[in-house]
Design an enzyme around this catalytic site. Structure first.
Site, mmCIF file in Angstrom:
data_model
loop_
_atom_site.group_PDB
_atom_site.id
_atom_site.type_symbol
_atom_site.label_atom_id
_atom_site.label_comp_id
_atom_site.label_asym_id
_atom_site.label_seq_id
_atom_site.Cartn_x
_atom_site.Cartn_y
_atom_site.Cartn_z
ATOM 1 N N PRO A 170 25.738 65.070 24.021
ATOM 2 C CA PRO A 170 26.234 63.689 23.942
ATOM 3 C C PRO A 170 26.038 63.056 22.563
ATOM 4 C CG PRO A 170 24.917 64.005 25.925
ATOM 5 C CD PRO A 170 24.791 65.262 25.121
ATOM 6 N N GLU A 191 38.332 68.108 16.053
ATOM 7 C CA GLU A 191 39.626 67.832 15.433
ATOM 8 C C GLU A 191 40.394 66.762 16.200
ATOM 9 O OE1 GLU A 191 40.882 70.204 12.867
ATOM 10 O OE2 GLU A 191 39.245 71.629 13.015
#
Ligand code: FAD
Ligand code: SF4
Lengths: 731, 334
Positions: free
Chosen positions: A624, A697
């Site tokens: 996380p 990305e």
């Protein structure tokens, strides 16, 4: 997000070392006897070197070597990464007299100190024969190449149904042509290496996303066995695609080290990194979308011209995502490559997806505006469950949930439709925009080895590179959660050819390849130690019970449908081996929805981005802390790409003019407002056992589109180029 | 970078003597943020460097006097930017420093060296093969037919269109600053307005200091107009970028809002710090309105000459004046 038990919460495992400066990057290495190298570069944009004068350079005190041409058989091209080779480009400087671009190295100088090397390099002069140059897409003398006709089938145009035929009978058609500039990655860590010979063995320390390619590429270049070469890339100080292959300076440093009999360090200057490494090429996009009056998109055309070099064809994959953002049944993509006089361009974060999404999502926004539809509602109505290109299902797709959750967090329902309709009391124009992004769910073969010790230590070696994305943390956390051991007991080795084979870590597949391999190795470890198939385990006791100090296991992972022997062999030879997004039976993509507020101040018209809400569907969230950081970082990149960054080219001279961090304006902290990120965090059921899809990305994809759409909403003006700067808004 | 000799004299007198003794091409070094940068680029190649950055007394800041504010030539930008008197009574001066460069650079750089920083023209900084009359007199000017988005529209010549890049001098010139210098021939005072020179036919000549003259201090006459001032800087990002356009504006208003004193200077648009005297006069005696401000801005750019892609600087410059005067007016009435 899933709640993490506090005991297993993992901050970045290397955070402390990074902040305290304890981390050692590739060129931090200072072996005894180290010499320093610097490059002299061409001052013309194209032609031939007719003579070089090195006398002044050789006269500088402390200079050991000035090399303008490699000896016979001393150096070969490593080939182009996307042409079966290992290099960012096929052109290897110092092999002949050709100059293909301004800034191409013409000599390497080695001296006792970096100062002497730099001074001497500046004193190397050359005479040239110059030739006409073509630098941008429209320049005279460029060569246009049909990609599909020239490159292997994986670069074919994507087509579904009959786009043109359907467009003709759609109620509405919108069309736009978009121009995107050259950009440079500009990682903080400059490109550089330390080359050392130990007898006939070569050791290279270099910040790289691809230590395997350096190893095997150097072997080809220097004509030695890859077994004799080790490459250590302990940390990458930012790569963003620019460090995804063998750089031309590495072999030069190795040759210089061999000739001088001393270790040699070569660190490029920032100016040289602009000219002797890859960059995001200029591209032009024509997008046409046809729809019914209710907003159902029925056909789309996306045509792309993209810059490449004279010596290599860097392929484009722009339409890979635009064909899949929506369920548009009739789609025609078309890609052409335009040869210009530059070094070979390459991958820069979201290399195709960011420009493609800007073009496509701007056009989608035009459509919504023209039809008087809410841009979120229209996107929701066009979501798709099947891949329009292959007809197969997506492995997982939560676009609707990304849009819904993002809209709610953002407060989208308070948006008024008309451009220019939202204003602050002082006259500031407010615009709210949305855009989607996608990125292929790629998978790369990986090998993982775990060594468990009776003292409780766990050493995990795996293919992958630490480029700040947090692969060490994700691996450590995976092992810690699986075995119920503290992350502090786990050491993770990545980016080191002395351990397991190292893949090209890029395309967001690093973690997606490493974690399944580690997962498989954990299974092997449990078997080897006779532990239960899951749940917390006393590993130290189990190792002790075997009577050995250490127990070592190894496992491999290959992507679904990839022939394991073939791809593992490619991996072991340092060649790209990633698969996806189309797998047998399913297609895999990560998705994201970005919501952006822009504020355009009265009088001057500076564009600010006070807040962004981004919701990503990247499968399971493996870590996380680093995931949130990835997503925020991607948004920052998107803000830079939308409003700030462009590499300036003077067509008379070639090269790049604003080649430093003062003049190439990446965003600063003051440019960045609140970035609120959230994750769907539903494991992908098909791509791998761990359930992760890529994140690095996709984070950036669509941000520029959302910003352009927000600017349109604020002003009624549609900008079809990037960056959008304040001179564009005047008048 | 070429080898050079380095000396670090203890006093200003010794420094001036050391520089004279070092012969032609010697340079004073303060924070080094311009000089070292250009030396690394090969654009400057002094044979001798005389370091003044640790000379006691050169870094004094005195803003307590009734008649003038005094800044030692060696005072750090960061220290001057945080001076409480400036922050309260002359925000334009403080802002011109605080909005320049980055905190790291401001901590190194001096307010004296700042005045003599050199243009950011990429063709000047890039060295060969670019033609540049400033770097190599007579070689031509690559910027004129080239990428000129950052270049000047005022005070240009056929030989050079390079922008004076600094911020501090813009604010100083608006407040009639003077510079005390010490040279081999003794001490003299130069009004800031006469320190920089337009390129004309000799862009290599940027200022009127004689070789070897050391900036001892910058003096600014005190004025109540300082309270109603701002340095408004417009750039390609919110920090750490040079001005595309900037305006130092200051106004004093009487009880019914009529302008009694106006100061206006512009940066980013001219080859030298650009005082807009006629525009100032157009404001005095009028209420400070957006229309009057716009007219003032238009006066500034009446004679502007644009190139290929810097034409936007006229409209942006006018708007910068309008916005700066608005901010100054608000501060003047607070
Ligand atoms: C990346 C970057 C961004 C920047 N951004 C900005 C900006 O936004 N705005 C802005 O205004 N500036 C900006 N600057 C410029 C910076 O403010 C100047 O470089 C700095 O103020 C120069 O001061 P210095 O003490 O370092 O001078 P130095 O580099 O030491 O000297 C500069 C010149 O002045 C001479 N000199 C120095 N001191 C004296 C003296 N006492 N008497 C006579 N001659 C002297 C030197 O010989 C030299 O020629 C930036 C600089 C950099 C590198
Ligand atoms: S504008 Fe001036 S500094 Fe720039 S290239 Fe021309 S002469 Fe040189």
């Amino acid at each position: 997000m899933t709640a993490i038990p506090p005991t297993l919460r993992t901050e970045r495992v290397d955070a402390r070392d990074k902040v305290t400066g304890a981390v050692r990057y590739g060129t931090d290495r200072v072996p005894p006897g180290l010499l320093h190298a610097a490059l002299a570069v061409a001052t013309i944009a194209k032609g031939r070197v007719t003579s070089t004068d090195t006398a002044a350079a050789e006269a500088v005190p402390g200079v050991r070597l000035v090399l303008t041409r490699a000896g016979e058989g001393e150096l070969a091209s490593a080939g182009f990464l996307l042409g079966g080779g290992y290099g960012f480009q096929s052109l290897q400087p110092l092999m002949d007299d050709r100059i293909a671009y301004r800034g191409q190295p013409i000599a390497i100088v080695v001296a006792d100190t970096p100062v002497a090397a730099t001074e001497a390099a500046a004193l190397v002069t050359a005479t040239y024969e110059t030739e006409q140059v073509s630098l941008d897409l429209d320049a005279e003398g460029v060569e246009v190449v049909e990609q599909a006709a020239t490159l292997p089938p994986m670069f074919a145009d994507l087509v579904a149904g009959d786009a043109e035929g359907t467009l003709a009978d759609c109620d509405v058609r919108v069309e736009g042509t978009y121009d995107l500039p050259v950009q440079h990655q500009n990682p903080m860590e400059l490109i550089g290496c330390v080359a050392e010979w130990e007898g006939d063995d070569l050791v290279v320390h270099e910040g790289s996303q691809n230590s395997g390619a350096i190893r095997h590429g150097l072997a080809a270049q220097l004509g030695i066995d890859a077994e004799r070469i080790q490459v250590i890339s302990p940390y990458v100080g930012g790569g963003f695609g620019q460090k995804n292959s063998l750089q031309p300076g590495t072999a030069l440093a190795a040759i210089a080290a061999r000739r001088t009999g001393r270790p040699v360090k070569l660190v490029s200057t920032r100016m040289q990194v602009f000219h002797n490494a890859s960059f995001r090429p200029a591209s032009r996009h024509r997008v046409v979308i046809g729809a019914d009056r209710d907003g159902t998109m029925r056909a789309a055309v996306h045509e792309v011209d993209q810059q490449t070099s004279r010596h290599d064809l860097y392929p484009g994959s722009y339409t890979e995502i635009t064909a899949r953002l929506y369920g548009i049944p009739n789609f025609r993509g078309h890609q052409r490559l335009v040869r210009t006089d530059v070094q070979t361009p390459g991958y820069m974060r979201a290399p195709y997806e960011h420009p493609a999404a800007f073009a496509f999502e701007s056009t989608v926004d035009d459509l919504a505006h023209q039809l008087g539809l809410d841009p979120v509602a229209m996107r929701l109505a066009n979501d798709s469950t099947a891949d329009p290109i292959t007809g197969q299902p997506f492995s997982s797709r939560h676009v609707t949930e990304c849009l819904r959750r993002g809209a709610e967090r953002f407060g989208w329902e308070r948006r008024t439709h008309e451009p220019g309709s939202m204003r602050a009391a002082d006259g500031t124009r407010i615009g709210w925009g949305v855009a989607l992004g996608a990125y292929k769910g790629a998978a790369v073969p990986a090998v993982a080895r775990i060594t468990a010790s009776s003292d409780g230590g766990l050493r995990v070696e795996v293919g992958g590179h630490e480029m700040g994305q947090g692969i060490r943390t994700a691996v450590a956390r995976t092992v810690a959660l699986d075995l119920g051991v503290p992350a502090a007991d786990i050491s993770v080795v990545v980016g080191d050819t002395r351990s397991v084979p190292q893949h090209l870590t890029a395309g967001s597949w690093g973690t997606a390849g490493a974690l399944p391999a580690v997962g498989a190795a954990l299974g092997e470890l449990r078997k080897a130690l006779g532990l239960a198939a899951d749940g917390p385990a006393d590993v130290a006791a189990a190792v002790a019970a075997t009577g050995q100090a250490n127990v070592e296991v190894e496992a491999t992972y290959t992507a679904p449908g990839q022939p394991p022997e073939i791809v593992l062999d490619r991996l072991r030879r340092g060649l790209p081996a990633a698969g996806g997004p189309v797998y047998p039976g399913f297609t895999a993509f990560s998705f994201v929805a970005h919501f952006v507020e822009v504020r355009i101040e009265p009088v001057i018209g500076r564009i600010r981005v006070p807040r962004v809400v981004s919701v990503a569907d990247c499968g399971r969230v493996a870590s996380p802390v680093t995931a949130a950081s990835q997503l925020r970082g991607g948004v920052v990149w998107g803000i830079g790409a939308a409003l700030r960054e462009a590499s300036e080219v003077d067509p008379r001279y070639g090269g790049f003019l604003n080649a430093d961090l003062a003049e190439y304006t990446i965003p600063v902290n003051a440019d960045i407002g609140d970035i609120d990120v959230d994750f769907i965090d539903v494991p992908d059921p098909l791509l791998n056992d761990i359930g992760v899809k890529g994140l690095g990305e996709v984070s950036m994809v669509g941000v520029a589109g959302a910003i352009g759409n927000a600017i349109f909403h604020a002003t009624g003006k549609r900008f079809r180029h990037l960056p959008i700067r304040l001179d564009d808004l005047l008048g | 970078m070429r080898a050079f000799t380095y000396t670090e004299p203890g006093t200003v007198t010794e420094a001036v003597a050391a520089l004279a003794a070092a012969g032609p091409g010697a340079r004073f070094l303060a924070g080094g943020t311009t000089l070292y940068d250009l030396m690394k680029l090969g654009v400057e190649a002094p044979a001798a460097v005389v370091d003044v950055h640790r000379i006691a007394g050169l870094a004094t800041i005195d803003t307590s006097g009734p008649a003038e504010l005094v800044f030692g030539g060696g005072a750090r930008m960061a220290d001057v930017a945080e001076d409480p008197v400036l922050l309260r009574d002359y925000p334009a001066l403080a802002e011109s420093l605080a909005k320049a460069a980055s905190q790291q650079l401001r901590t190194m750089a001096t307010v004296g060296g700042n005045l003599l920083q050199r243009t950011r023209c990429a063709y000047f900084r890039g060295g060969r093969p670019f033609a540049c009359n400033k770097r190599e007199p007579g070689s031509g000017c690559a910027a004129r037919e080239g990428l000129d988005r950052g270049h000047a529209v005022l005070g240009i010549s056929d030989a050079c269109i390079a922008t004076y890049p600094g911020d501090w001098a813009i604010a100083l010139i608006a407040f009639d600053a003077v510079v005390d210098v010490l040279g081999p021939a003794g001490e003299r005072t130069v009004p800031l307005a006469q320190l920089h020179v337009e390129p004309g036919e000799h862009p290599e000549r940027e200022h009127t200091l004689a070789p070897g003259e050391l900036i001892l201090r910058i003096r600014v006459p005190t004025t109540g107009t300082g309270r109603g001032s701002t340095y408004h800087k417009i750039r390609d990002r919110e920090s750490y970028a040079f001005a595309l356009t900037s305006a130092a504006a200051a106004v004093a208003l009487d009880a019914d809002g009529t302008v009694t004193d106006a100061r206006l200077a512009l940066g980013g648009v001219a080859t030298v710090p650009w005082r807009a005297a006629e525009a100032e006069r157009s404001l005095v005696g009028q209420p400070l309105s957006p229309d009057a401000s716009r007219r003032a801005g238009e006066i500034v750019f009446a004679d502007a000459v644009v190139g290929t892609s810097n034409g936007y600087k006229i409209e942006l410059g006018i708007r910068t004046v309008v916005d700066a005067l608005r901010i100054a007016g608000e501060r003047a009435t607070q």
